[in-house]
Design a protein around this motif. Structure first.
Motif, PDB file in Angstrom:
ATOM      1  N   LEU A  84       0.846  -1.197   0.000  1.00 32.80           N
ATOM      2  CA  LEU A  84       0.000   0.000   0.000  1.00 32.80           C
ATOM      3  C   LEU A  84       0.880   1.245   0.000  1.00 32.80           C
ATOM      4  O   LEU A  84       0.670   2.186  -0.774  1.00 32.80           O
ATOM      5  N   CYS A  85       1.873   1.223   0.879  1.00 31.58           N
ATOM      6  CA  CYS A  85       2.785   2.354   1.014  1.00 31.58           C
ATOM      7  C   CYS A  85       3.595   2.545  -0.272  1.00 31.58           C
ATOM      8  O   CYS A  85       3.783   3.664  -0.752  1.00 31.58           O
ATOM      9  N   LEU A  88       1.510   4.101  -2.904  1.00 33.00           N
ATOM     10  CA  LEU A  88       1.350   5.527  -2.620  1.00 33.00           C
ATOM     11  C   LEU A  88       2.575   6.302  -3.109  1.00 33.00           C
ATOM     12  O   LEU A  88       2.456   7.312  -3.813  1.00 33.00           O
ATOM     13  N   LYS A  97      -1.334  11.074   0.229  1.00 32.15           N
ATOM     14  CA  LYS A  97      -0.666  10.911   1.527  1.00 32.15           C
ATOM     15  C   LYS A  97      -1.568  11.244   2.717  1.00 32.15           C
ATOM     16  O   LYS A  97      -1.488  10.575   3.751  1.00 32.15           O
ATOM     17  N   TYR A 100      -3.722   8.327   3.353  1.00 30.50           N
ATOM     18  CA  TYR A 100      -2.906   7.233   3.861  1.00 30.50           C
ATOM     19  C   TYR A 100      -2.662   7.400   5.365  1.00 30.50           C
ATOM     20  O   TYR A 100      -2.836   6.467   6.149  1.00 30.50           O
ATOM     21  N   LEU A 104      -3.963   5.045   8.390  1.00 26.12           N
ATOM     22  CA  LEU A 104      -2.896   4.216   8.950  1.00 26.12           C
ATOM     23  C   LEU A 104      -3.255   3.543  10.277  1.00 26.12           C
ATOM     24  O   LEU A 104      -2.981   2.345  10.450  1.00 26.12           O
ATOM     25  N   HIS A 107      -4.936   0.411   9.620  1.00 24.25           N
ATOM     26  CA  HIS A 107      -4.054  -0.629   9.069  1.00 24.25           C
ATOM     27  C   HIS A 107      -3.148  -1.230  10.143  1.00 24.25           C
ATOM     28  O   HIS A 107      -2.708  -2.375  10.027  1.00 24.25           O
TER      29      HIS A 107
END
Ligand code: GSH
Length: 155
Positions: A84-85, A88, A97, A100, A104, A107
């Motif tokens: 995922l990161c 991104l 971002k 995200y 987070l 996640h």
């Protein structure tokens, strides 16, 4: 990270983008990608295979098959997050971002859940000792991921 944690020495060969784009190194890699890890006459590709090999070699893969299964589950969860990161960073950094960062905590929740379920959060994520479950430096927001950040390592 695992090798450093275990007090091991290793030789690291950082590959520049220029070298990588020349082609022969890529062509020599089993999957056409890095990292590549050499442990004596054993050559490994695929970062999670490398991690599991080191985990088993240093007794960091749980005390039995049940703990090993839980560690696999943790590692696969971290792999999902890493992807995922990575997505991104590569494709959607500026626009993505904020979302995200906002998402987070959700996640990270599964890992907190596992930690809290093991000895009230006072121990490790699995079992009662440090383990290999994803002792890998993943990219954080703002860090570039490319061949130059991947390494060839020799133990
Ligand atoms: N599944 C592989 C993925 C490896 C990977 O994505 N390597 C990237 C950089 S970290 C790479 O070599 N990219 C260059 C290319 O594909 O030409 C692993 O986990 O090791």
């Amino acid at each position: 990270m695992l090798l450093a944690d275990q007090g091991q020495s290793w030789k690291e060969e950082v590959v520049t983008k220029e070298t990588w784009l020349q082609g022969p190194l890529k062509a020599s890699c089993l999957y056409g990608q890095l990292p590549k890890f050499q442990d004596g006459d054993l050559t490994l590709y695929q970062s999670n295979a490398i991690l599991r090999h080191l985990g088993r070699s240093f007794g960091l893969y749980g005390k039995d098959p049940r703990e090993a299964a839980l560690l696999d589950m943790v590692n696969d969860g971290v792999e999902d997050l890493r992807r995922l990161c990575s997505h991104l960073i590569r494709h959607n950094y500026e626009e993505g971002k904020a979302r995200y960062v906002e998402e987070l905590p959700g996640h990270l929740k599964p890992f907190e859940t596992l930690l809290s379920q093991n000895q009230g959060g006072q121990a490790f994520i699995v079992g009662s000792q440090a383990a290999s479950g994803r002792m890998r430096a993943g990219p954080g927001p703002g860090k570039a991921l490319g061949p130059q950040r991947c390494q060839e390592s020799k133990r």
